[in-house]
Design a protein around this motif. Structure first.
Motif, PDB file in Angstrom:
ATOM      1  N   ASP A  96       0.840  -1.183   0.000  1.00  0.00           N
ATOM      2  CA  ASP A  96       0.000   0.000   0.000  1.00  0.00           C
ATOM      3  C   ASP A  96       0.875   1.233   0.000  1.00  0.00           C
ATOM      4  OD1 ASP A  96      -2.175   2.050   0.935  1.00  0.00           O
ATOM      5  OD2 ASP A  96      -3.255   0.167   0.650  1.00  0.00           O
ATOM      6  N   ALA A  97       0.279   2.364  -0.353  1.00  0.00           N
ATOM      7  CA  ALA A  97       1.021   3.622  -0.410  1.00  0.00           C
ATOM      8  C   ALA A  97       1.233   4.227   0.962  1.00  0.00           C
ATOM      9  CB  ALA A  97       0.289   4.610  -1.309  1.00  0.00           C
ATOM     10  N   GLN A  98       0.605   3.652   1.997  1.00  0.00           N
ATOM     11  CA  GLN A  98       0.764   4.122   3.366  1.00  0.00           C
ATOM     12  C   GLN A  98       0.617   2.927   4.308  1.00  0.00           C
ATOM     13  OE1 GLN A  98      -2.507   6.766   4.478  1.00  0.00           O
ATOM     14  NE2 GLN A  98      -3.700   5.949   2.760  1.00  0.00           N
ATOM     15  N   PRO A  99       1.070   3.068   5.568  1.00  0.00           N
ATOM     16  CA  PRO A  99       1.013   1.924   6.491  1.00  0.00           C
ATOM     17  C   PRO A  99      -0.418   1.446   6.723  1.00  0.00           C
ATOM     18  CG  PRO A  99       2.490   3.621   7.319  1.00  0.00           C
ATOM     19  CD  PRO A  99       1.769   4.227   6.147  1.00  0.00           C
ATOM     20  N   MET A 100      -0.574   0.119   6.729  1.00  0.00           N
ATOM     21  CA  MET A 100      -1.857  -0.521   6.985  1.00  0.00           C
ATOM     22  C   MET A 100      -1.740  -1.305   8.302  1.00  0.00           C
ATOM     23  SD  MET A 100      -4.149  -0.086   4.366  1.00  0.00           S
ATOM     24  CE  MET A 100      -3.721   1.663   4.286  1.00  0.00           C
ATOM     25  N   GLN A 101      -2.377  -0.817   9.345  1.00  0.00           N
ATOM     26  CA  GLN A 101      -2.237  -1.444  10.662  1.00  0.00           C
ATOM     27  C   GLN A 101      -2.817  -2.860  10.690  1.00  0.00           C
ATOM     28  OE1 GLN A 101      -3.851   1.172  13.669  1.00  0.00           O
ATOM     29  NE2 GLN A 101      -2.669   2.945  12.918  1.00  0.00           N
ATOM     30  N   HIS A 102      -3.909  -3.087   9.992  1.00  0.00           N
ATOM     31  CA  HIS A 102      -4.511  -4.423  10.029  1.00  0.00           C
ATOM     32  C   HIS A 102      -3.633  -5.458   9.328  1.00  0.00           C
ATOM     33  CE1 HIS A 102      -5.768  -3.483   5.897  1.00  0.00           C
ATOM     34  NE2 HIS A 102      -6.149  -4.752   5.754  1.00  0.00           N
ATOM     35  N   LEU A 103      -2.855  -5.032   8.344  1.00  0.00           N
ATOM     36  CA  LEU A 103      -1.930  -5.947   7.687  1.00  0.00           C
ATOM     37  C   LEU A 103      -0.670  -6.148   8.520  1.00  0.00           C
ATOM     38  CD1 LEU A 103      -2.219  -4.710   3.984  1.00  0.00           C
ATOM     39  CD2 LEU A 103      -3.108  -6.839   4.935  1.00  0.00           C
ATOM     40  N   ALA A 104      -0.195  -5.086   9.174  1.00  0.00           N
ATOM     41  CA  ALA A 104       0.991  -5.190  10.026  1.00  0.00           C
ATOM     42  C   ALA A 104       0.750  -6.115  11.206  1.00  0.00           C
ATOM     43  CB  ALA A 104       1.406  -3.807  10.513  1.00  0.00           C
ATOM     44  N   ALA A 105      -0.510  -6.229  11.631  1.00  0.00           N
ATOM     45  CA  ALA A 105      -0.833  -7.110  12.753  1.00  0.00           C
ATOM     46  C   ALA A 105      -0.750  -8.583  12.369  1.00  0.00           C
ATOM     47  CB  ALA A 105      -2.234  -6.798  13.275  1.00  0.00           C
ATOM     48  N   ALA A 106      -0.846  -8.874  11.076  1.00  0.00           N
ATOM     49  CA  ALA A 106      -0.857 -10.267  10.631  1.00  0.00           C
ATOM     50  C   ALA A 106       0.391 -10.660   9.850  1.00  0.00           C
ATOM     51  CB  ALA A 106      -2.087 -10.530   9.767  1.00  0.00           C
ATOM     52  N   TYR A 107       1.099  -9.682   9.283  1.00  0.00           N
ATOM     53  CA  TYR A 107       2.242 -10.001   8.437  1.00  0.00           C
ATOM     54  C   TYR A 107       3.434  -9.130   8.805  1.00  0.00           C
ATOM     55  CZ  TYR A 107      -1.516 -12.025   5.636  1.00  0.00           C
ATOM     56  OH  TYR A 107      -2.589 -12.744   5.230  1.00  0.00           O
ATOM     57  N   ARG A 108       4.585  -9.474   8.225  1.00  0.00           N
ATOM     58  CA  ARG A 108       5.794  -8.690   8.457  1.00  0.00           C
ATOM     59  C   ARG A 108       5.761  -7.438   7.607  1.00  0.00           C
ATOM     60  NH1 ARG A 108      11.267  -9.121   6.590  1.00  0.00           N
ATOM     61  NH2 ARG A 108      10.704 -10.955   5.329  1.00  0.00           N
ATOM     62  N   ASP A 109       6.011  -6.301   8.231  1.00  0.00           N
ATOM     63  CA  ASP A 109       5.937  -4.987   7.592  1.00  0.00           C
ATOM     64  C   ASP A 109       7.328  -4.590   7.115  1.00  0.00           C
ATOM     65  OD1 ASP A 109       5.782  -2.345   6.935  1.00  0.00           O
ATOM     66  OD2 ASP A 109       4.544  -1.757   8.624  1.00  0.00           O
ATOM     67  N   VAL A 110       7.477  -4.331   5.807  1.00  0.00           N
ATOM     68  CA  VAL A 110       8.769  -3.942   5.232  1.00  0.00           C
ATOM     69  C   VAL A 110       8.589  -2.631   4.479  1.00  0.00           C
ATOM     70  CG1 VAL A 110      10.602  -4.567   3.620  1.00  0.00           C
ATOM     71  CG2 VAL A 110       9.534  -6.331   5.028  1.00  0.00           C
ATOM     72  N   GLU A 111       9.516  -1.709   4.666  1.00  0.00           N
ATOM     73  CA  GLU A 111       9.469  -0.427   3.957  1.00  0.00           C
ATOM     74  C   GLU A 111      10.319  -0.518   2.697  1.00  0.00           C
ATOM     75  OE1 GLU A 111      10.118   4.374   4.710  1.00  0.00           O
ATOM     76  OE2 GLU A 111      10.546   2.926   6.308  1.00  0.00           O
ATOM     77  N   PRO A 112       9.706  -0.464   1.502  1.00  0.00           N
ATOM     78  CA  PRO A 112      10.491  -0.540   0.255  1.00  0.00           C
ATOM     79  C   PRO A 112      11.171   0.781  -0.029  1.00  0.00           C
ATOM     80  CG  PRO A 112       8.188  -0.208  -0.253  1.00  0.00           C
ATOM     81  CD  PRO A 112       8.268  -0.312   1.245  1.00  0.00           C
ATOM     82  N   SER A 113      12.033   0.774  -1.022  1.00  0.00           N
ATOM     83  CA  SER A 113      12.732   2.003  -1.399  1.00  0.00           C
ATOM     84  C   SER A 113      11.792   3.010  -2.056  1.00  0.00           C
ATOM     85  CB  SER A 113      13.885   1.677  -2.340  1.00  0.00           C
ATOM     86  OG  SER A 113      13.401   1.025  -3.515  1.00  0.00           O
ATOM     87  N   SER A 114      10.701   2.526  -2.644  1.00  0.00           N
ATOM     88  CA  SER A 114       9.736   3.391  -3.316  1.00  0.00           C
ATOM     89  C   SER A 114       8.436   2.621  -3.504  1.00  0.00           C
ATOM     90  CB  SER A 114      10.271   3.870  -4.668  1.00  0.00           C
ATOM     91  OG  SER A 114      10.433   2.763  -5.537  1.00  0.00           O
ATOM     92  N   LEU A 115       7.389   3.324  -3.885  1.00  0.00           N
ATOM     93  CA  LEU A 115       6.135   2.650  -4.189  1.00  0.00           C
ATOM     94  C   LEU A 115       6.296   1.777  -5.430  1.00  0.00           C
ATOM     95  CD1 LEU A 115       3.157   2.144  -3.671  1.00  0.00           C
ATOM     96  CD2 LEU A 115       2.627   4.238  -4.937  1.00  0.00           C
TER      97      LEU A 115
END
Length: 600
Positions: free
Chosen positions: A291-310
């Motif tokens: 997603d283009a911004q953080p999704m809390q419901h997805l972060a609660a179930a999966y590993r959250d990684v910040e890419p270099s760009s969209l």
């Protein structure tokens, strides 16, 4: 996952990175996908846009994709004329729509015959591109011609549509007839009309009263997500689930006030242009969402990684790996592999036919014996006899025929079988060599790592196919690439062949008789050469690295350990009558290594 917010964020990202850049090349990745090489901010980047019904997308890549040079469409011809060499001067994204419009500006094109235009654009050196940038600063802006490419990411209605500055459609990836859509046909010379705007509420102005009507009745999350996406324009199910997740109370309840507030908050980046892309991976590191911004419901179930760009997030989600890689995901590789597989099937069928012929002639020695025995015992044969029983054998006769004619038929069958044995043996040897060459070519195609590798393999294949028809091979569109060492260890360069012809080059042109030659044992693979320059032959570190590379560039790549044969180059010989890269060797020793492509 590619929703209205993603489109807006990507339009902002493209504007920051490549707006004002020069389009240097354009081509097809596949039937529905285009790529543009854009030189901007002293860097080359590659814009990929797809109007596929199943996987529409647009993103920016740092690596050149594997593009299909053989695919030429009417849209591509117009892009070469009006977009190649132009400036990418703007990106527009209609609010809450999954559409990104690219605007190109070019000085009026020269009147040339399109058939005479270069088929393969020549890359522009960066120094030349910089000079062109400086020259274009002095262009008369009033003299420029503007064209627009509308990238519509809308599921099965996705399309890429080229439009002139008067709003007239020039061409598209997919034409839509009036029979397919009376509301919005798409064809050359028609006036372009954007997709109809949905009559729904604006989520940026979500109110408590409007949300209250949605929360009445069923409180199941799936039902609420469906109601929200039906009520609000440009709202994807993923964003709806995030709004519901953020607005939940401790007891699991959702208030209309909090849901309206969170919904408006999710759309604030449309005003601030503050985006923070995220990629979400499961336990196997497979991309499940972005997603283009953080999704809390997805972060609660999966590993959250910040890419270099969209764009990087979109690229990762497309196939789990970089689509610009060569290999099995390239359209050209897939086509070449399919052609080789067809040839392998034909070769196997011809080998089966030879085996059947051999089976028919397996009794030829018996026929010789029967014919000789009939001649020897003619005095015992009486008119009307069907069998000659002599020396413990029963020899079939043909009562209406003269026994001498029967004997002659048996001896003729023997001679035919003997001649066929030699012919079948020669044919089998040729087919076995061709089959092995095709297996090697297929393996090299599967492991191709660059556009030059693929082009070299295509040239080999076309030369083979033309030779089979007896016609003259077409002139190569590009010269063979220069073979360079993959790595150097202790001053000793190590060469790896990436095609059959390159295997020939590294073995018989580059290597000297005392250099070391390596090949994976019993599997198709590349020829590897160690040129002994810096140290005496048999430097252990150089041989270990070369053996690991020979195992990596072979059919044993996925094995934990692989056998590699090592010998000197003078012990390697070409196979007479075989395709390029087909050799025999002797005086080898075999080592067991772990396949590795490490070249540092």
């Amino acid at each position: 996952m590619f929703d209205a917010l993603t489109a807006a964020a990507l339009a902002d990202e493209l504007g920051e990175t490549i707006e004002g850049g020069r389009v240097q090349q354009v081509g097809h990745v596949d039937r529905d996908t285009l790529w543009f090489e854009v030189y901007a901010q002293r860097r080359r980047r590659y814009l990929i846009a797809s109007g596929s019904h199943t996987a529409p997308t647009i993103y920016l890549s740092e690596r050149e994709p594997v593009w299909d040079r053989q695919w030429v469409s009417p849209l591509l011809l117009l892009l070469r004329k009006y977009v190649r060499g132009s400036r990418l001067v703007g990106f527009q994204n209609p609010p809450l729509e999954r559409i990104i419009s690219l605007t190109f500006a070019q000085r009026p094109p020269r009147l040339v015959d399109e058939a005479d235009s270069d088929f393969l654009p020549v890359p522009v050196p960066e120094s030349t591109a910089e000079q062109q940038d400086d020259d274009d600063d002095e262009e008369d802006e009033d003299d420029r011609v503007f064209t627009h490419l509308h990238v519509e990411i809308m599921g099965r209605h996705s399309n890429l549509i080229l439009v002139n500055d008067e709003g007239q459609i020039m061409e598209s990836i997919r034409r839509v007839s009036t029979a397919q859509s009376r509301v919005r046909p798409i064809a050359p010379r028609l006036i372009y009309t954007p997709p109809p705007v949905q009559i729904k509420d604006d989520p940026r102005r979500a109110t408590e009263s409007g949300i209250s009507e949605i929360l009445v009745g069923d409180s199941d999350q799936r039902a609420l997500v469906k109601k929200l996406t039906t009520q609000f324009r440009g709202l994807s199910p993923q964003t709806a689930r995030e709004a519901l997740y953020r607005s939940e109370h401790g007891d699991g309840g959702i208030s209309a006030q909090s849901l309206a507030r969170e919904l408006r908050h999710l759309y604030e980046p449309l005003l601030t242009n503050q985006w923070s892309p995220r990629v979400y991976l499961d336990e196997d590191d497979v991309v499940v969402a972005y997603d283009a911004q953080p999704m809390q419901h997805l972060a609660a179930a999966y590993r959250d990684v910040e890419p270099s760009s969209l764009s990087d997030a979109i690229r990762q989600s497309e196939s789990g790996e970089d689509p610009s890689r060569t290999g099995r995901h390239g359209a050209r590789v897939q086509r070449l592999t399919a052609q080789i597989d067809d040839a392998l099937k034909r070769t196997e069928h011809r080998l089966s036919s030879l085996a059947a012929q051999e089976d028919r002639h397996k009794d030829r020695d018996q026929y010789r014996r029967w014919g000789e025995m009939i001649y020897g015992y003619l005095w015992q044969i009486q008119p009307g006899d069907a069998v000659l029983e002599v020396e413990g054998e029963r020899i079939p006769l043909d009562p209406p025929r003269d026994p001498k004619d029967v004997a002659k038929s048996y001896l003729d069958d023997y001679r035919d079988g003997k001649r066929s044995e030699t012919q079948i043996g020669d044919a089998r040897q040729r087919l076995d060599l061709e089959r092995q060459w095709l297996i090697d070519l297929r393996h090299l195609t599967a492991q191709a790592e660059s556009i030059q590798d693929i082009e070299e393999l295509e040239a080999e294949w076309h030369s083979h196919a033309q030779a089979g028809t007896g016609t003259r091979s077409p002139k190569r569109s590009t010269p063979p690439k220069r073979t360079m060492p993959v790595t150097t260890v202790n001053g000793n360069p190590i060469y790896v062949g990436r095609s059959s012809r390159e295997n020939d080059r590294v073995t018989f042109d580059i290597a000297k008789p005392d250099d070391t030659w390596l090949h994976a044992r019993g599997v198709p693979g590349s020829h590897v050469i160690v040129r002994w320059l810096g140290t005496v032959p048999d430097d252990a570190e150089s041989l270990d690295r070369a053996a690991a590379l020979a195992a990596w560039y072979s059919g044993a790549r996925s094995s934990a350990r692989a056998e590699v044969d090592i010998t000197n180059r003078q012990s390697v010989r070409k196979i007479k009558g075989a395709g390029p890269g087909m050799v025999t060797y002797r005086n080898e020793r075999t080592v067991l290594v772990t396949p590795s492509d490490a070249t540092d």
